[in-house]
Motif scaffolding. Sequence first.
Motif, PDB file in Angstrom:
ATOM      1  N   LEU A  46       0.811  -1.221   0.000  1.00  0.00           N
ATOM      2  CA  LEU A  46       0.000   0.000   0.000  1.00  0.00           C
ATOM      3  C   LEU A  46       0.843   1.269   0.000  1.00  0.00           C
ATOM      4  CD1 LEU A  46      -2.712  -1.066   2.620  1.00  0.00           C
ATOM      5  CD2 LEU A  46      -3.060  -0.735   0.151  1.00  0.00           C
ATOM      6  N   GLY A  47       2.167   1.133   0.129  1.00  0.00           N
ATOM      7  CA  GLY A  47       3.038   2.298   0.151  1.00  0.00           C
ATOM      8  C   GLY A  47       3.071   3.017   1.477  1.00  0.00           C
ATOM      9  N   ILE A  48       2.610   2.354   2.537  1.00  0.00           N
ATOM     10  CA  ILE A  48       2.676   2.968   3.868  1.00  0.00           C
ATOM     11  C   ILE A  48       4.119   2.991   4.357  1.00  0.00           C
ATOM     12  CG2 ILE A  48       1.914   2.763   6.263  1.00  0.00           C
ATOM     13  CD1 ILE A  48      -0.594   1.357   5.231  1.00  0.00           C
ATOM     14  N   VAL A  49       4.843   1.911   4.090  1.00  0.00           N
ATOM     15  CA  VAL A  49       6.253   1.826   4.466  1.00  0.00           C
ATOM     16  C   VAL A  49       7.102   1.634   3.214  1.00  0.00           C
ATOM     17  CG1 VAL A  49       5.713   0.878   6.743  1.00  0.00           C
ATOM     18  CG2 VAL A  49       6.179  -0.674   4.845  1.00  0.00           C
ATOM     19  N   ASP A  50       8.356   2.037   3.305  1.00  0.00           N
ATOM     20  CA  ASP A  50       9.313   1.815   2.221  1.00  0.00           C
ATOM     21  C   ASP A  50      10.082   0.519   2.410  1.00  0.00           C
ATOM     22  OD1 ASP A  50       8.970   4.479   0.932  1.00  0.00           O
ATOM     23  OD2 ASP A  50       9.771   5.194   2.842  1.00  0.00           O
ATOM     24  N   GLU A  51      10.059   0.009   3.633  1.00  0.00           N
ATOM     25  CA  GLU A  51      10.911  -1.129   3.980  1.00  0.00           C
ATOM     26  C   GLU A  51      10.255  -1.912   5.107  1.00  0.00           C
ATOM     27  OE1 GLU A  51      15.318  -1.681   6.128  1.00  0.00           O
ATOM     28  OE2 GLU A  51      14.479   0.317   5.757  1.00  0.00           O
ATOM     29  N   VAL A  52      10.233  -3.219   4.972  1.00  0.00           N
ATOM     30  CA  VAL A  52       9.792  -4.097   6.052  1.00  0.00           C
ATOM     31  C   VAL A  52      11.031  -4.700   6.685  1.00  0.00           C
ATOM     32  CG1 VAL A  52       8.562  -6.214   6.648  1.00  0.00           C
ATOM     33  CG2 VAL A  52       7.563  -4.608   5.006  1.00  0.00           C
ATOM     34  N   CYS A  53      11.214  -4.451   7.967  1.00  0.00           N
ATOM     35  CA  CYS A  53      12.435  -4.887   8.647  1.00  0.00           C
ATOM     36  C   CYS A  53      12.235  -6.258   9.279  1.00  0.00           C
ATOM     37  CB  CYS A  53      12.832  -3.877   9.720  1.00  0.00           C
ATOM     38  SG  CYS A  53      13.207  -2.242   9.034  1.00  0.00           S
ATOM     39  N   GLU A  54      13.280  -7.034   9.269  1.00  0.00           N
ATOM     40  CA  GLU A  54      13.231  -8.383   9.811  1.00  0.00           C
ATOM     41  C   GLU A  54      13.615  -8.435  11.280  1.00  0.00           C
ATOM     42  OE1 GLU A  54      12.108 -10.917   8.105  1.00  0.00           O
ATOM     43  OE2 GLU A  54      11.821  -9.683   6.311  1.00  0.00           O
ATOM     44  N   SER A  55      14.230  -7.352  11.786  1.00  0.00           N
ATOM     45  CA  SER A  55      14.708  -7.366  13.165  1.00  0.00           C
ATOM     46  C   SER A  55      14.737  -5.950  13.720  1.00  0.00           C
ATOM     47  CB  SER A  55      16.123  -7.953  13.229  1.00  0.00           C
ATOM     48  OG  SER A  55      17.042  -7.088  12.570  1.00  0.00           O
TER      49      SER A  55
END
Length: 300
Positions: A46-55
Amino acid sequence: MIERLVVIGVGLIGGSFALALRAAGVVRHVAGLGRDPQAMARALELGIVDEVCESPEQAMRGADLVLLAAPVGQTGPILASLLPFLEPQSIITDAGSTKCDVVLAARGVLGERIGQFVPGHPIAGSESNGPDAARAELYRGKKTVLTPLPENEPALVERVASAWRACGSLIHTLSPQDHDRVFAAVSHLPHLLAYALVDDIAAKPHADMLFQYAASGFRDFTRIAGSSPEMWRDISLANRDALLTELDAYLAQLTTLRATLAAADGRGLESVFANAQRARREWIEAIEAGSPPPQHRDTE
């Protein structure tokens, strides 16, 4: 400009914060961290975040501002996971609906770095949950209450306040104690009542027929019973003492109202109804007038 915003819990509250800051043009990069991989993938889509972090380590690298938008019962564990990677410039704030428990958890985890945590609570929301519920205009014209700590430098408090202002929010300040007393009455008790009413009707043997004829009045009164059970479980337990006080007062009011009804005291019923109508009308008028933040005296 916020170079790197970290949102922990990218649902209605956290997602709307990110979208509002994007719309205002004051954030360059948004990193998301959460426990539900599907929700995080949707937030990215949806473009809410630029990056999904794993930790937490990945999320906190270079973070300017961190928003905790998770149930208040998770505050301590989340902060404990962030602490080893908390950089000197990073400010952490939260969106929890209770503050005394959040502050206690933060002090227990952050210790001498408690000054980097500025507690907050945006007074906006919806019964909808998840990234799809997020919208940039959620906070526009709504209040955000900050409950600064003695250890917070004024400049850090102002940086958090300016972020919420960029979302269109009006900043108010309360002590954590005053915050929890106020919201026990005007937020936490109404949620408790809405959940209780729907649960009571659902448990009746003729529930199907009752729900068939429930219309707009029932829908409006019980709208907030569609909110996250996990979140409201944590809020109710966290603010238990203040909520019990308000619940006892409401039970006393119901007892009086029952006696008035049993006595067929029409004048007494009308008096209660008229007083409630007048108070609600004045409240609505004050909201529509955009009344400025009142001056509050902090109390312990």
